[in-house]
Design an enzyme around this catalytic site. Structure first.
Site, mmCIF file in Angstrom:
data_model
loop_
_atom_site.group_PDB
_atom_site.id
_atom_site.type_symbol
_atom_site.label_atom_id
_atom_site.label_comp_id
_atom_site.label_asym_id
_atom_site.label_seq_id
_atom_site.Cartn_x
_atom_site.Cartn_y
_atom_site.Cartn_z
ATOM 1 N N HIS A 34 0.653 -1.281 0.013
ATOM 2 C CA HIS A 34 -0.119 0.069 0.196
ATOM 3 C C HIS A 34 0.955 1.229 -0.179
ATOM 4 C CE1 HIS A 34 -2.764 -3.133 2.066
ATOM 5 N NE2 HIS A 34 -3.682 -2.574 1.078
ATOM 6 N N SER A 183 -2.712 -8.307 2.927
ATOM 7 C CA SER A 183 -2.876 -8.173 4.326
ATOM 8 C C SER A 183 -3.486 -9.418 5.195
ATOM 9 C CB SER A 183 -4.209 -7.165 4.319
ATOM 10 O OG SER A 183 -4.088 -5.785 3.988
ATOM 11 N N ARG A 184 -3.730 -10.424 3.943
ATOM 12 C CA ARG A 184 -4.113 -11.651 4.570
ATOM 13 C C ARG A 184 -3.083 -12.560 4.943
ATOM 14 N NH1 ARG A 184 -8.167 -10.907 0.719
ATOM 15 N NH2 ARG A 184 -10.398 -11.007 1.795
#
Length: 283
Positions: A34, A183-184
């Protein structure tokens, strides 16, 4: 300038400054991938808006909406460090009226590959992205290449609906061991992570081959070596604009994409390959 947190359309209007605006849509749990999107936006625009919204429309009934990581305070720290001007953090009630009826259809392209594995997913993605575009009114928006089919569909939506927004794709950012940042990834145990590295190894192995048949076969061979610990949803070699499988005579850019479940965590990854018939038949 102090970071502004906007919760609704009125807050966004108050926060808007003159000059170009870049939007970086996210679901939070921000990581280095990100950050790379934000940095690209920072270079290209006078004002950077990061949206943080876990979109319920893009999760299926048996997916991980309830346990998707929500780390808003830490996300704000990332945004401050990267010089973000505005964080848009609406509630679900702000985004979706209880009697909502109209949504975006991703069409046939949204029902293949990832869309076949997750029915309705891309309808939910395009609906929230269009709403974010309408709320933020950006001049450009930045998305990651890791979600390659999502990126292709957003570009198609912008073209089909004549939206005056430039769409930028940013390269996938990887962990030092090659795992695509997600994010996982925080869900993965040490053993899960070892298995998950099979995805990037398979893509590298496939990308080293020359023909579509060889690319698919080599990547599949590596995936199969992981055994039952890796539950593969799909492995495809597709046209990056349409996500239709390429034929053996295809030339130009293609995306080798994979999705698989490791333990309870579903991961996706892809690489872009240039297929050149001349390489297959050297003079």
């Amino acid at each position: 300038m102090e970071l502004i947190v906007a919760r609704n359309r009125e807050d966004l209007v108050k926060a808007r400054r003159s000059g170009t605006v870049a939007l970086v849509p996210t679901m939070g749990a921000l990581h280095e991938g990100h950050r790379s999107l934000i940095r690209l936006a920072r270079v290209r625009a006078d004002q950077v808006v990061v949206s943080i919204f876990v979109n319920p429309l893009q999760f299926g009934p048996n997916e991980d909406f309830s346990r998707y990581p929500r780390t808003f305070d830490a996300d704000l720290d990332v945004c401050r460090a990267e010089g973000v001007d505005v964080v848009f953090h609406p509630s679900a009630e702000e985004m979706y009226a209880p009697d909502r009826q109209v949504s975006v259809s991703a069409g046939e392209m949204g029902r293949i590959v990832e869309g076949a594995a997750r029915p309705g997913h891309f309808d939910g993605v395009l609906t929230v992205v269009l709403k974010l575009f309408n709320l933020v009114q950006p001049d450009l928006a930045v998305f990651g290449q890791k979600d390659a089919q999502q990126l292709a569909l957003i570009r198609r939506m912008v073209a089909d609906l004549d939206l005056p927004i430039e769409i930028l794709g940013a390269p996938t950012v990887r962990e030092p061991d090659g795992l695509a940042m997600s994010s996982r990834n925080r869900y993965l145990s040490e053993e899960d992570r070892r298995v998950a590295l099979t995805l990037s190894r398979a893509l590298r192995a496939g990308a080293a081959r020359l023909t579509p048949a060889e690319i698919r076969a080599e990547a599949r061979k590596v995936l199969d070596e992981a055994g039952p610990a890796l539950d593969v949803d799909y492995l495809v070699l597709v046209d990056p604009a349409t996500f239709v499988e390429v034929g053996d005579d295809y030339e130009g850019l293609a995306v080798l994409a994979v999705a698989a479940r490791v333990g309870t965590t579903r991961l996706i990854d892809n690489v872009t390959i240039t297929l050149n018939p001349a390489d297959r038949h050297p003079a």
